[in-house]
Motif scaffolding. Structure first.
Motif, mmCIF file in Angstrom:
data_model
loop_
_atom_site.group_PDB
_atom_site.id
_atom_site.type_symbol
_atom_site.label_atom_id
_atom_site.label_comp_id
_atom_site.label_asym_id
_atom_site.label_seq_id
_atom_site.Cartn_x
_atom_site.Cartn_y
_atom_site.Cartn_z
ATOM 1 N N VAL A 409 101.790 24.960 82.993
ATOM 2 C CA VAL A 409 100.737 23.948 83.187
ATOM 3 C C VAL A 409 99.562 24.281 82.266
ATOM 4 C CG1 VAL A 409 99.042 23.044 84.845
ATOM 5 C CG2 VAL A 409 101.442 23.286 85.504
ATOM 6 N N GLY A 410 99.231 25.576 82.183
ATOM 7 C CA GLY A 410 98.168 26.003 81.270
ATOM 8 C C GLY A 410 98.552 25.776 79.815
ATOM 9 N N TRP A 411 99.829 25.991 79.510
ATOM 10 C CA TRP A 411 100.329 25.762 78.143
ATOM 11 C C TRP A 411 100.138 24.291 77.765
ATOM 12 C CZ3 TRP A 411 104.047 22.717 75.773
ATOM 13 C CH2 TRP A 411 104.504 23.117 74.524
ATOM 14 N N ARG A 412 100.573 23.416 78.669
ATOM 15 C CA ARG A 412 100.476 21.981 78.371
ATOM 16 C C ARG A 412 99.019 21.536 78.229
ATOM 17 N NH1 ARG A 412 104.151 17.530 79.144
ATOM 18 N NH2 ARG A 412 102.962 15.602 79.218
ATOM 19 N N ALA A 413 98.162 22.068 79.107
ATOM 20 C CA ALA A 413 96.743 21.711 79.034
ATOM 21 C C ALA A 413 96.145 22.189 77.712
ATOM 22 C CB ALA A 413 95.986 22.313 80.211
ATOM 23 N N ALA A 414 96.629 23.327 77.210
ATOM 24 C CA ALA A 414 96.066 23.876 75.977
ATOM 25 C C ALA A 414 96.591 23.168 74.740
ATOM 26 C CB ALA A 414 96.375 25.372 75.886
ATOM 27 N N VAL A 415 97.883 22.826 74.725
ATOM 28 C CA VAL A 415 98.445 22.254 73.483
ATOM 29 C C VAL A 415 98.170 20.762 73.366
ATOM 30 C CG1 VAL A 415 100.245 24.014 73.367
ATOM 31 C CG2 VAL A 415 100.792 21.748 74.331
ATOM 32 N N GLY A 416 97.968 20.084 74.500
ATOM 33 C CA GLY A 416 97.684 18.656 74.443
ATOM 34 C C GLY A 416 98.894 17.839 74.047
ATOM 35 N N PRO A 417 98.705 16.553 73.873
ATOM 36 C CA PRO A 417 99.827 15.673 73.541
ATOM 37 C C PRO A 417 100.445 16.045 72.193
ATOM 38 C CG PRO A 417 97.773 14.431 73.878
ATOM 39 C CD PRO A 417 97.423 15.867 73.917
#
Ligand code: ARE
Ligand code: CA
Length: 510
Positions: A409-417
């Motif tokens: 979840v943190g990875w997705r929040a950091a990398v963005g779309p």
């Protein structure tokens, strides 16, 4: 008013102040050390801060959700899907919540005041609340009774709210007992009863108007969105009419289960907002079990073989409270396969993800742990939750805190779309996802650990492997540190049926 898919989410994120925010301490560039060229000449990569992940906290009380929100916001979750907040029938089973007795926000999950306190506490943590709205039907009780908050009712009579004499209910007359007998008949699905639940005449204006009032009340209590329960059992025009006066930026997510050979399709509901895509969770189950993980990242993409909702209208999930009680999807009982499926969902480009978090059970109907009166006890997450934990019936599984899930979840929040610099590659049963200088992810479907050397788009230096969990509160890696070399390569050992995940928001301190 028509909700535009995607626009609603952007607006939701704006409401909770999440668009394009960066953390207080963005990753610092590496100090060039020793001889040689400085490795990072361009501006340091920073997390882009997109929080498009929902989490369904099934049967969590309002107080427990309020208490969890700071941790959820910190982890990168954008919003919480609650269980239905309406007054409901009495009983121990979890599904009493899906039999409304009135639209008083007073249930065994908490009072109206507690609900409002929850939305406020969560907003402070940058987390939206999406309420499950049961608007297709009332109770399925043949005998009269009293609801949780004291309202009297009969199957087709809810004093001051609905009554048969005023034509507020359907009696379809198409099947022996007026229950839906076949999902191949659209008129049955919409006007007969779903498991004996008194079906509201949602095409009638007085019914629509009262339902709009209920949703407006939820908005006044601070919700950022609604899940429209059993949307398939209303026409898309009904759903549009009921949601028509909601603020433009409210997230509307319709539950329309995709069924083979059924005339009613999830695609029919995109004018009212977003729709849950049930096929993703069903399809990923077999893929993860089989190990050809490449297929999981292709689900819903133009290269894939599936026909799904358009990406910008769809929300996907590995399981929900219904499917974990069936056989078509994975659930917490599948341990590591389940964690891996969640990681793939969070790394995927298709749609937006909803993580599920519930309690252990062996009886399908068993309700959450409750007191003698039926009030649900506040959920708590034990230390050490994860795929190997042995959960006793009733204990909170806390999937949203499993290290791989929370780390991703943190990875997705950091990398963005996914942007221009996104790419994926396949090496046997290992699949890698690169998000340029912001993040890199590798997952393995092998039954043995797999060691390999892979290119990344990351700047050189040490990164925490967040597959072992997000940074600790002290800013330390929860698990291994991975070194990106001067050429951008990493050498990693991916554990069996697991992943390695690196991003610019999780680098070891000092
Ligand atoms: C309970 C008892 C029943 C009893 C009834 C009334 O189990 O035996 O007759 O009460 O007294 C939940 C529970 C139900 C429960 C109900 C009311 O799952 O067991 O009934 O609450 O308390 C269809 C719908 C879909 C629905 C699923 C479950 O299309 O909308 O069935 N999902 C939502 C919620 C559920 C909830 C309801 C709706 C009702 O997520 O948790 O039910 O509010 C094919 C079709 C699907 C169909 C599916 C199952 O796959 O494509 O559309 O889903 O079959 O039949
Ligand atoms: Ca209906």
């Amino acid at each position: 008013m028509v909700h535009r898919p995607g626009a609603a989410l952007a607006a939701l994120l704006a409401v909770v102040g999440l668009v394009a925010c960066t953390p207080a301490n963005p990753a610092e560039p590496d100090e060039p050390s020793g001889a040689g060229e400085p490795v990072a000449s361009q501006a340091p990569a920073e997390p882009v801060g997109s929080k498009d992940v929902g989490v369904q906290l099934f049967q969590w009380t309002w107080d427990a959700i309020a208490a969890e929100c700071p941790a959820l916001g910190e982890a990168g979750y954008g919003w919480v899907l609650t269980s239905p907040p309406n007054e409901h029938i009495l009983g121990e089973a979890w599904w009493t919540a899906y039999q409304p007795v009135s639209y008083r926000v007073d249930s065994r999950l908490g009072t109206r005041e507690e609900f409002a306190a929850m939305t406020a506490a969560c907003a402070d943590a940058g987390v939206g609340i999406v309420a499950d709205a049961v608007v297709n039907h009332m109770t399925g009780q043949d005998a009269p009774g009293v609801g949780w908050a004291g309202s009297h009712y009969d199957h087709y009579d809810y004093p001051g709210l609905w009554s048969d004499v005023e034509g507020h209910f359907h009696h379809c007359g198409l099947t022996d007992n007026d229950d839906i007998a076949s999902y191949t008949s659209a008129v049955q699905v919409r006007t007969c009863e779903l498991v004996n639940l008194a079906d509201l005449a949602t095409e009638s204006e007085p019914v629509r108007a009262r339902l709009r009032e209920y949703l407006a009340d939820l908005v006044s209590l601070g919700v950022s969105g609604v899940r429209i329960d059993a949307a398939k059992h209303m026409s898309s025009a009904d759903v549009e009419a009921i949601t028509a006066e909601l603020p433009e930026d409210l997230l509307v997510i319709s539950e329309v289960i995709r069924g083979a050979q059924e005339p009613i399709r999830p695609e029919d509901y995109t004018d009212a907002g977003d729709v849950l895509e049930f096929a993703w969770g069903r399809d990923v189950a077999g893929i993860v079990k089989g190990g050809a993980l490449r297929l999981a990242l292709e689900l819903g993409s133009p290269e894939g073989s599936t026909t799904y909702l358009p990406s910008d209208a769809a929300w996907i999930f590995v399981d929900n409270h219904d499917t974990e009680r069936g056989r078509q999807t994975l659930s917490y009982r599948d341990g590591q396969d389940y964690a891996l499926a969640n990681a793939l969902m969070l790394a995927a480009d298709y749609a937006r993800p909803v993580v599920y978090s519930g309690y252990a059970f062996s009886d399908r109907d068993a309700g959450p742990v409750q007191d003698a009166d039926g009030a649900v006890l506040d959920a708590t997450c034990a230390p050490g939750v994860g795929p190997d934990a042995d959960d006793d019936d009733g204990s909170w599984v806390c999937q949203h805190r499993w290290p791989l899930v929370e780390g991703m979840v943190g990875w997705r929040a950091a990398v963005g779309p996914a942007g221009e610099d996104a790419s994926t590659s396949v090496d046997g049963r290992v699949v890698t996802v690169s998000r340029g200088p912001r993040g890199w992810f590798a997952a393995s479907g092998n039954l043995e650990p797999t060691t390999g050397r892979y290119p990344t788009g990351l700047q050189p230096g040490p990164y925490c492997d967040v597959a072992a969990g997000p940074l600790t509160p002290e800013g330390q890696c929860a698990g291994p540190t991975v070194e990106v070399d001067a050429g951008g390569f990493v050498e990693v050992t991916i554990p069996a049926k697991s992943a390695v995940a690196l991003h610019v928001g999780a680098r070891p301190a000092g």
